[in-house]
Design a protein around this motif. Structure first.
Motif, mmCIF file in Angstrom:
data_model
loop_
_atom_site.group_PDB
_atom_site.id
_atom_site.type_symbol
_atom_site.label_atom_id
_atom_site.label_comp_id
_atom_site.label_asym_id
_atom_site.label_seq_id
_atom_site.Cartn_x
_atom_site.Cartn_y
_atom_site.Cartn_z
ATOM 1 N N PHE A 34 6.878 7.730 10.213
ATOM 2 C CA PHE A 34 8.275 8.172 10.085
ATOM 3 C C PHE A 34 8.415 9.590 10.611
ATOM 4 N N SER A 35 9.631 9.957 11.011
ATOM 5 C CA SER A 35 9.899 11.317 11.486
ATOM 6 C C SER A 35 10.719 12.130 10.490
ATOM 7 N N ASP A 36 11.508 11.468 9.653
ATOM 8 C CA ASP A 36 12.340 12.165 8.677
ATOM 9 C C ASP A 36 11.492 12.669 7.509
ATOM 10 N N ARG A 37 11.746 13.891 7.074
ATOM 11 C CA ARG A 37 10.974 14.489 5.977
ATOM 12 C C ARG A 37 10.982 13.629 4.726
ATOM 13 N N HIS A 38 12.164 13.156 4.299
ATOM 14 C CA HIS A 38 12.231 12.425 3.042
ATOM 15 C C HIS A 38 11.627 11.022 3.160
ATOM 16 N N ASP A 39 11.737 10.410 4.338
ATOM 17 C CA ASP A 39 11.023 9.143 4.562
ATOM 18 C C ASP A 39 9.519 9.362 4.437
ATOM 19 N N ARG A 40 9.045 10.457 4.990
ATOM 20 C CA ARG A 40 7.618 10.763 4.891
ATOM 21 C C ARG A 40 7.196 11.005 3.446
ATOM 22 N N GLU A 41 8.001 11.754 2.714
ATOM 23 C CA GLU A 41 7.645 12.059 1.325
ATOM 24 C C GLU A 41 7.582 10.792 0.472
ATOM 25 N N ILE A 42 8.582 9.935 0.612
ATOM 26 C CA ILE A 42 8.636 8.713 -0.192
ATOM 27 C C ILE A 42 7.519 7.753 0.209
ATOM 28 N N SER A 43 7.382 7.506 1.502
ATOM 29 C CA SER A 43 6.346 6.571 1.957
ATOM 30 C C SER A 43 4.958 7.104 1.638
ATOM 31 N N GLY A 44 4.775 8.410 1.782
ATOM 32 C CA GLY A 44 3.491 9.014 1.474
ATOM 33 C C GLY A 44 3.153 8.927 -0.002
ATOM 34 N N PHE A 45 4.148 9.117 -0.842
ATOM 35 C CA PHE A 45 3.896 9.027 -2.278
ATOM 36 C C PHE A 45 3.460 7.616 -2.672
ATOM 37 N N LEU A 46 4.116 6.622 -2.124
ATOM 38 C CA LEU A 46 3.746 5.239 -2.446
ATOM 39 C C LEU A 46 2.374 4.886 -1.883
ATOM 40 N N ALA A 47 2.093 5.331 -0.661
ATOM 41 C CA ALA A 47 0.773 5.065 -0.084
ATOM 42 C C ALA A 47 -0.319 5.730 -0.914
ATOM 43 N N ALA A 48 -0.074 6.944 -1.360
ATOM 44 C CA ALA A 48 -1.056 7.647 -2.187
ATOM 45 C C ALA A 48 -1.224 6.967 -3.541
ATOM 46 N N ALA A 49 -0.125 6.430 -4.067
ATOM 47 C CA ALA A 49 -0.171 5.804 -5.399
ATOM 48 C C ALA A 49 -1.111 4.609 -5.453
ATOM 49 N N ILE A 50 -1.260 3.901 -4.340
ATOM 50 C CA ILE A 50 -2.127 2.707 -4.333
ATOM 51 C C ILE A 50 -3.456 2.976 -3.620
ATOM 52 N N ALA A 51 -3.764 4.254 -3.385
ATOM 53 C CA ALA A 51 -4.941 4.607 -2.585
ATOM 54 C C ALA A 51 -6.214 4.661 -3.418
ATOM 55 N N TRP A 52 -6.669 3.488 -3.804
ATOM 56 C CA TRP A 52 -8.009 3.392 -4.373
ATOM 57 C C TRP A 52 -8.625 2.096 -3.863
ATOM 58 N N GLY A 53 -9.938 2.159 -3.591
ATOM 59 C CA GLY A 53 -10.608 0.984 -3.040
ATOM 60 C C GLY A 53 -10.717 1.060 -1.527
ATOM 61 N N ASN A 54 -10.714 -0.091 -0.890
ATOM 62 C CA ASN A 54 -10.919 -0.219 0.542
ATOM 63 C C ASN A 54 -9.745 0.364 1.338
ATOM 64 N N ARG A 55 -10.038 1.267 2.270
ATOM 65 C CA ARG A 55 -8.958 1.930 3.013
ATOM 66 C C ARG A 55 -8.148 0.940 3.848
ATOM 67 N N LYS A 56 -8.802 -0.023 4.454
ATOM 68 C CA LYS A 56 -8.087 -1.006 5.271
ATOM 69 C C LYS A 56 -7.090 -1.782 4.421
ATOM 70 N N ALA A 57 -7.503 -2.189 3.207
ATOM 71 C CA ALA A 57 -6.611 -2.928 2.313
ATOM 72 C C ALA A 57 -5.467 -2.043 1.824
ATOM 73 N N ILE A 58 -5.754 -0.763 1.580
ATOM 74 C CA ILE A 58 -4.705 0.169 1.138
ATOM 75 C C ILE A 58 -3.628 0.286 2.206
ATOM 76 N N VAL A 59 -4.054 0.508 3.449
ATOM 77 C CA VAL A 59 -3.090 0.676 4.540
ATOM 78 C C VAL A 59 -2.264 -0.593 4.726
ATOM 79 N N LYS A 60 -2.907 -1.738 4.664
ATOM 80 C CA LYS A 60 -2.195 -3.012 4.812
ATOM 81 C C LYS A 60 -1.151 -3.180 3.702
ATOM 82 N N SER A 61 -1.524 -2.886 2.478
ATOM 83 C CA SER A 61 -0.600 -3.039 1.349
ATOM 84 C C SER A 61 0.531 -2.017 1.417
ATOM 85 N N ALA A 62 0.228 -0.805 1.850
ATOM 86 C CA ALA A 62 1.275 0.214 1.964
ATOM 87 C C ALA A 62 2.269 -0.146 3.062
#
Length: 256
Positions: A34-62
């Motif tokens: 994303f290019s918008d600041r708030h899109d980045r903040e929201i998407s980043g927060f959700l990606a970080a929230a599920i970031a445990w375990g296999n990185r490939k699976a995390i990215v796919k789920s995010a």
């Protein structure tokens, strides 16, 4: 390992792994889409929230999360109707289920409506307290001030209970750190990089112990503070850049 030898190793690994090539297979690739600041903040927060375990699976789920939100996460958090929120119930990533997803959206909506955005909360509260540990406590309290199912609380670690808060500290690294490498965003300029704490998990804890940066056996908040203090001896202004070094040390086989 002597201090100067360790410094050389940390610098070598930082230079090797803090590169644009790091982005695509890492959860940070989600906000980078994303290019918008708030899109980045929201998407980043959700990606970080599920970031445990296999990185490939995390990215796919995010990425599936972003699909659920019509690839407009900031707008979705602000404006999704009750009917649209019901669609989230089918989502699942390990123990993070559709109800957790729904509750996180509503809790982020509370932050956005009251503070203007997640970044605005962190920046203003750091300016008020000058203490990132205190800000982590305040953020969790404010986040869960919105109505939610208690099940989702386990997906946002509590510093007040002594947790290492790895995912929150990783998220803060993404948005506070800035350099010419282009991996971290450096959007939250009102927070100094020196205030950050290392995103500590089992892997970085074990690596820190192997390199003599950490003595504490548990990977908890006290360990987070200890290893961050050790890294500040190598770079007081930007200690968390060595997160790349500890990640790379594992890839390069320094822990045998």
């Amino acid at each position: 390992m002597e201090k100067e030898e360790l410094r050389e190793l940390l610098e070598h690994l930082h230079d090797k792994y803090n590169r644009a090539e790091f982005i695509e297979p890492d959860p940070i690739s989600i906000p980078h889409s994303f290019s918008d600041r708030h899109d980045r903040e929201i998407s980043g927060f959700l990606a970080a929230a599920i970031a445990w375990g296999n990185r490939k699976a995390i990215v796919k789920s995010a990425r599936r999360m972003m699909q659920y939100m019509d690839y407009a996460p900031a707008d979705y958090v602000r404006n999704a109707s009750a009917e649209e929120l019901r669609h989230l119930q089918t989502y699942v990533h390990r123990t993070f289920n559709g109800q957790d997803f729904t509750d996180f959206v509503l809790c982020m909506r509370h932050i956005v409506e009251r503070w203007g955005g997640i970044g605005e909360f962190f920046e203003s509260q750091y300016e008020a307290t000058q203490d990132m540990a205190q800000v982590l406590s305040l953020f969790r309290r404010e986040f869960f001030a919105a109505e939610h199912n208690p099940h989702c609380e386990k997906h946002l670690s509590s510093i007040d209970k002594g947790a290492a808060c790895k995912r929150l500290n990783m998220y803060l690294r993404w948005f506070v750190r800035r350099d010419e490498r282009g991996v971290d965003f450096g959007l939250w300029r009102r927070i100094p990089m020196s205030a950050l704490y290392l995103p500590l998990d089992v892997h970085t804890g074990n690596m820190g112990r192997a390199l003599g940066l950490l003595k504490r056996k548990q990977s908890d908040w006290k360990a987070t503070a200890e290893i961050t203090a050790a890294l500040r001896e190598f770079d007081a202004d930007d200690p968390v850049r060595y997160d790349y070094s500890l990640f790379g040390a594992g890839i390069d086989g320094y822990l045998k």
